[in-house]
Write a protein that holds these residues in place. Sequence first.
Motif: not given
Length: 576
Positions: A53-81
């Motif tokens: 269970d702990a391993l799966r949580t950590r795996f999820d975190q690793e992937i979702s953290n990496a994916c989250a880091a790819l998500q610009p916020d709306s200000r970045e979207m508005a400024q740069a497209g």
Amino acid sequence: MKPLQRRAAVSWAAVALLAALCGIVAVLQYRWIGEISEAERQRLQEQLRDRLDALRTRFDQEISNACAALQPDSREMAQAGAEQAYAARVARLPRNRRAMFRRIAIATPDGDTLNLALLDTAHGTFVPAAWPVEWNGMRERLFARMEGRPLPAASAASYALLEMPRFGPDRREQNWLIVELDTDSLRTVLLPDLLRRYLGQGGKSEYDAEVQVDTTPPTAIFESSLTGHALHDPDGSIQLLQGPSPEPGAAPLGVRVPLGRPPQHRLRGATPVAPRISPAGPGWTLLVRHKAGSLEALVEQTRLRNLALSAGLLLLIVATVTAMVRISRQAQQLAALQINFVAGVSHEFRTPLTVIRTAAYNLRGRLAARPEQVERYGNLIQHEAEKLQALVEQVLRFASVKAGVGVRRLEPVNVIELLEKSLESYEAAAGQSGTVFEKHLDAGLPPILADEVALQHALQNLVDNAVKYGAEGGNWVGISAMPVEDSSGTAVEIRVADRGPGIPPDEQRQIFDPFYRGRRAVTDQIHGTGLGLALAKNIVEAHGGSLAVDSEPGRGCEFIVRLPAQIDAEAATLRT
Ligand code: ADP
């Protein structure tokens, strides 16, 4: 019941009680170890559930953290497209996170079509591209989402694809960020690291693991043991990535816990911006099996080890008690023998002392006035004093044999001369006692290396016994000496035989023990200390020889002495 018999009975009862107790302890321990093993099995299974269970949580975190880091916020979207904002995010990703993605793309709806822009890693920009064939499943899925149709079945080829929708102000999906996980990187970095951390000890995983894509049949994308064999009968499994849900964007990453526990975590809250991440292909399942073969095998190994250990301890206790009982029995027997010895020696002293006292009294009181009477009493005193001296000699010699100094300087000795000397006093007294000595001494006997005085004493003990015990068989003593060949070379064999009552078979082994006296010797009150044969055997063995007895009750007995011959030429001429 005599005290000695009573003590023996008590010892045997104690032994029987101990054997019964050992049996009970063995049965209890067997059951107890069984219960411990069952508890251990349950503990290990629960521990495995928690660890997975702990391993799966950590795996999820690793992937979702990496994916989250790819998500610009709306200000970045508005400024740069959109494209520049995503590209800027990718550029800011730390190296290890960047390595988790093989390809990154943006899918944007345009009327009835769905445009794809793939990240050009060399320039860090998104460029329009055709949909790769293996992404078709994902494309179908996004179309269905656009048109509000039910989602198609998961496409096996899209097993490494995740999509993250971006919602516009109208809460409709504006575009999707598509990432393809780099399975090579997961295989070589993330998964081994997680296995070591959550299923390992001392920096090594205790489990073999396999990650399967849930196709039919399942496809392995990771094997920790590198055996190339599929993992059969796993001890546990857990879902790492769940397959796509029929509801658009309904399910994030892994949500099933095959070992029966409800999931304790969700991706929500794991990252500052919680992206809605949906896999496009079938789910992934992690299967693990303990390196001992299975958890069952591990528990069985431990159970057998515990059983062996307790059996060993029990055996040790039994062996110790048996040894203690034996030692105490020997000590009891020795004590009894010593009491007999003291009684015997006192008795041996008493008779000559009484004779000496009476003779001296008669001499002093002039009861023996005539010279021949004086002579007779004098002889008597001398004879009894010699007996006393021999007795004291015997005891002292036994003490020196026990102290390891029974045999002193070894010199070449002529055996015939030695035997003649040993028999001298007995032959002299033969007239009185009526004993017949029959000798067969081989004239060509080789010399032996011996302490002459000690060996003479040993032989005299044998002759003494033959005279003493053979008296009732016709007063005959046979003495022979001849050379023999045995495995260790030439030896001289001396035999002393009599035609007395012989020695019962059950006594033959004990007669060489110090202080031991045969039943007949005790009941017939034949004088002796029980030391003669023990001494003779010790002395003969100190010369490198052996002493044995050959006897049939009722037909006399024969003692056989074997001594290694001294073949040395110089020694041979010395005394022959
Ligand atoms: P002792 O003669 O003083 O009793 P030994 O050590 O010489 O002690 O002998 C031990 C026992 O062996 C004797 O008590 C006797 O029972 C038995 N034994 C020894 N020699 C003979 C023999 N020649 N014939 C019968 N029994 C013998």
